[in-house]
Scaffold this active site. Structure first.
Site, PDB file in Angstrom:
ATOM      1  N   PRO A   1       0.652  -0.712  -0.210  1.00 10.41           N
ATOM      2  CA  PRO A   1      -0.492   0.499  -0.226  1.00 10.41           C
ATOM      3  C   PRO A   1       0.936   1.263   0.015  1.00 10.41           C
ATOM      4  CG  PRO A   1      -0.882  -1.677   1.295  1.00 10.41           C
ATOM      5  CD  PRO A   1       0.365  -2.188   1.090  1.00 10.41           C
ATOM      6  N   GLU A   2       0.538   1.883  -0.991  1.00 11.42           N
ATOM      7  CA  GLU A   2       1.311   3.324  -0.594  1.00 11.42           C
ATOM      8  C   GLU A   2       0.244   4.716   0.153  1.00 11.42           C
ATOM      9  OE1 GLU A   2       2.653   4.691  -4.789  1.00 11.42           O
ATOM     10  OE2 GLU A   2       2.406   2.353  -5.629  1.00 11.42           O
TER      11      GLU A   2
ATOM     12  N   LYS B   1       4.148   5.294   4.703  1.00 17.15           N
ATOM     13  CA  LYS B   1       3.479   4.305   4.941  1.00 17.15           C
ATOM     14  C   LYS B   1       3.305   3.968   6.451  1.00 17.15           C
ATOM     15  CE  LYS B   1       4.888   2.908   0.223  1.00 17.15           C
ATOM     16  NZ  LYS B   1       6.340   1.998  -0.862  1.00 17.15           N
TER      17      LYS B   1
ATOM     18  N   ARG C   1      12.325  10.325  10.748  1.00 18.05           N
ATOM     19  CA  ARG C   1      13.515   9.510   9.969  1.00 18.05           C
ATOM     20  C   ARG C   1      12.937   9.583   8.405  1.00 18.05           C
ATOM     21  NH1 ARG C   1      14.166   5.847  14.255  1.00 18.05           N
ATOM     22  NH2 ARG C   1      12.626   4.245  13.394  1.00 18.05           N
TER      23      ARG C   1
ATOM     24  N   ASN D   1       5.978   2.037  -6.014  1.00 16.87           N
ATOM     25  CA  ASN D   1       6.898   1.857  -7.074  1.00 16.87           C
ATOM     26  C   ASN D   1       5.304   2.179  -8.248  1.00 16.87           C
ATOM     27  OD1 ASN D   1       8.632   0.680  -9.199  1.00 16.87           O
ATOM     28  ND2 ASN D   1       7.116  -1.239  -8.963  1.00 16.87           N
TER      29      ASN D   1
ATOM     30  N   ARG E   1      12.269  -3.357  -7.160  1.00 23.22           N
ATOM     31  CA  ARG E   1      11.121  -3.193  -7.562  1.00 23.22           C
ATOM     32  C   ARG E   1      10.951  -2.547  -9.005  1.00 23.22           C
ATOM     33  NH1 ARG E   1       6.591  -2.063  -4.251  1.00 23.22           N
ATOM     34  NH2 ARG E   1       5.111  -3.272  -5.411  1.00 23.22           N
TER      35      ARG E   1
END
Length: 275
Positions: A2-3, A52, A124, A165, A263
């Site tokens: 999931p993006e 995410k 981060r 991706n 990917r």
């Protein structure tokens, strides 16, 4: 995986369903029983996302931190729950009130964290185009110093949070940018085109639950939202993503593919030569 738009919509749904309540927190699967016990009986204050990652804040400085990974899902169902509801599948975590049930399955990460640990995770992560407090210059500072290709940098969550991706391949095609341009050679104006486009596209993903990147569909969804309607797309289309060997919609040459950042990246070798 999931993006970012999926996690943003999930955080919205969880917040609307549970903020201001004291949900029953359980682990039907049993793997998160100790963590669930730490959250059970505490008021749920808010749910947010960054890229995410999903963050659910409870009273008394307790946070639920979730990363869905490749196969995870978190469903939110609305109903009048008056009896026991059997768990379907391997439910790691369940939130329940009399009106809502949310079931988490198959996450890569599910933990109870302190505010200090959440701050460390956020530190981060790069800026998220869906968050109004995000600064695109923070991402540019990393990109402009890097010798890595932009097609790799866009997937680095420390550079830019929430992009996966599909958006990576499609947004580079939309601006005819070579995915192999080193970050330090990318023009600042090109970076702002990418950022501004992601700020345009990601909210459409939130609204539709689908990744919308083909301009005809983008305009269709924007028009529907402008009329106050709820856009409905029957299928997801793309310009280059998962179209290896097929004709480029702009020039007709074959779409290419190569593994970049673990990917399959898709691009048009003829259209995307601009560096």
């Amino acid at each position: 995986m999931p993006e970012g738009h999926t996690l943003f919509a999930l955080a919205r749904d969880l917040h609307e369903a549970f903020a201001g309540t004291t949900p029953e927190v359980t682990s039907p699967q049993g793997k998160f029983a100790e963590g669930a016990a730490l959250l059970n009986g505490h008021d749920l204050l808010r749910a947010t996302s960054r890229g995410k990652h999903l963050f659910v804040e409870f009273a008394d400085d307790r946070w639920l931190h979730v990363h869905l990974g490749l196969i995870g899902s978190f469903t939110v169902d609305s109903h009048e729950w008056t009896a026991e509801v059997p768990a379907v599948g391997q439910v790691r975590l369940r939130l329940r009130t009399d009106q809502h049930i949310a079931d988490l399955r198959g996450p890569t990460l599910c933990e109870v964290a302190t505010p200090e640990k959440i701050d460390g995770v956020l530190a981060r992560l790069g800026p998220d185009p869906l968050r109004p407090d995000s600064d695109p210059d923070a991402a540019w500072a990393r990109i402009s110093r890097s010798s890595r290709p932009i097609g790799e940098l866009l997937m680095d969550q420390a550079v830019l949070a929430g992009i996966g991706n599909v958006y990576r391949s499609e947004v580079l095609f939309r601006h005819r940018l070579s995915p192999f341009t080193e970050g330090r050679l990318l023009r600042r104006a090109s970076w702002r085109l990418i950022w501004d486009d992601l700020e345009r596209l990601l909210p459409l993903g939130v609204a539709t639950g689908r990744i919308v990147t083909v301009e005809e569909q983008v305009l269709e969804v924007e028009a529907a939202l402008g009329r106050g309607g709820v856009p409905h797309l029957t299928e997801r289309s793309s310009s280059v993503y998962r179209r290896a060997g097929m004709p480029c919609p702009a020039c007709g040459s074959k779409v290419r593919t190569r593994v970049v950042a673990g990917r399959n990246l898709f691009w048009c070798g003829l259209c995307q030569r601009r560096r």
